[in-house]
Design an enzyme around this catalytic site. Structure first.
Site, PDB file in Angstrom:
ATOM      1  CB  CYS A 248     -60.454  12.777  -5.339  1.00 21.81           C
ATOM      2  SG  CYS A 248     -60.064  13.509  -6.945  1.00 21.81           S
TER       3      CYS A 248
ATOM      4  CB  CYS B 122     -53.165  14.021  -8.903  1.00 23.93           C
ATOM      5  SG  CYS B 122     -53.549  12.981  -7.464  1.00 23.93           S
TER       6      CYS B 122
END
Length: 277
Positions: A71, A215
């Site tokens: 991430c 994201c």
């Protein structure tokens, strides 16, 4: 026992960050903790543990309780926290151990943290797809989404180029495509518009988290997909609903580098028994 946490976000992608480097934290119900009505609320819980390979070990748990290996926005948040602990801030490199390997971050300030996200995986087996297929032109159609590009940035992504990303009903198409049989490990679903050779507009349905304001791995995957299609150069500003990230796919080492901001929303504590399994 009261457990401290920090609520942070990177371009709107928000996290509950828990420092467990000293150990002793009980097993928690991550899904309950991440719930926005009955818990603290976040896209992902970020758990920091001690590491003998890097400055810290980072686990990333989605709002649905599933764990992911990478991430980008969480990596920037973790890097900023570790950097601010240092007495000697002339060393601006932070290393983070993840399920997908060691990530290196370079901290300039709270508004500019660059993370080496590694090399993209472009082969169908490594993304993974359920069957052999041209990853540059997926044989997959859902509503108005078709001819997508598959990329893995440590997690699987399908990127669809469209004229109007904000007119796509991603809240409906996203969960359907995420769980399509083509993606045995599910997938992040992105819809992108090319504004210029160095500018992309992007919306993302994130695997395990749903519609998200940002994201980081999706922004990386989208730049890779766009360059492979000949739509952009090797670097671009990627505008997401929560902010803008600078993505560069370096030819020298094949790595994708992401630069963006982080912010601390608030700090607090919770009674660990509230969220214990």
């Amino acid at each position: 026992m009261f457990q401290p946490f920090v609520k942070m976000h990177g371009a709107g992608n928000d996290f509950v960050v828990i420092d467990n480097r000293n150990g002793g934290m009980p097993a928690l119900d991550w899904k309950k903790l991440a719930d926005r009505q009955f818990g603290i609320g976040c896209d992902q819980v970020v758990l920091l543990d001690a590491s003998n390979k890097a400055d810290v070990q980072m686990r990333i748990i989605n709002a649905d309780g599933s764990e992911v290996g990478s991430c980008g926005n969480a990596s920037r948040c973790a890097a900023w926290l570790l950097y601010t602990e240092r007495e000697d801030t002339s060393n601006n490199e932070v290393t983070i151990e993840t399920l997908d390997g060691i990530i290196t971050a370079h901290v300039e300030n709270e508004n500019r943290i660059t993370v080496d996200m590694g090399a993209p995986n472009l082969e169908w087996e490594s993304i993974p797809l359920a069957k052999k297929m041209d990853t540059l032109h997926l044989d997959l159609t859902q509503g108005e989404l078709r001819d997508g590009v598959a990329v893995s940035m440590g997690n699987p992504h399908a990127v669809f180029f469209v004229k109007e990303p904000y007119q796509i009903n991603l809240g409906v198409l996203g969960p359907s495509l995420e769980k399509n049989a083509l993606f045995p490990k599910r997938a992040n679903i992105s819809v992108a518009r090319i504004e210029s050779s160095s500018h992309i507009t992007l919306r993302v349905w994130e695997r395990g988290a749903g519609l998200t304001l940002a994201c980081g791995t999706a922004a990386c995957a989208t730049l890779v997909a766009a360059h492979r299609r000949g739509l952009t150069g090797r670097n671009a500003l990627v505008d997401l609903p929560g902010g803008t990230l600078l993505i560069e796919w370096r030819e020298s080492d094949n790595h994708v580098w992401m630069t963006g901001p982080v912010a601390t929303s608030f700090v607090g504590t919770f009674e660990s028994g509230t969220f214990c399994l």
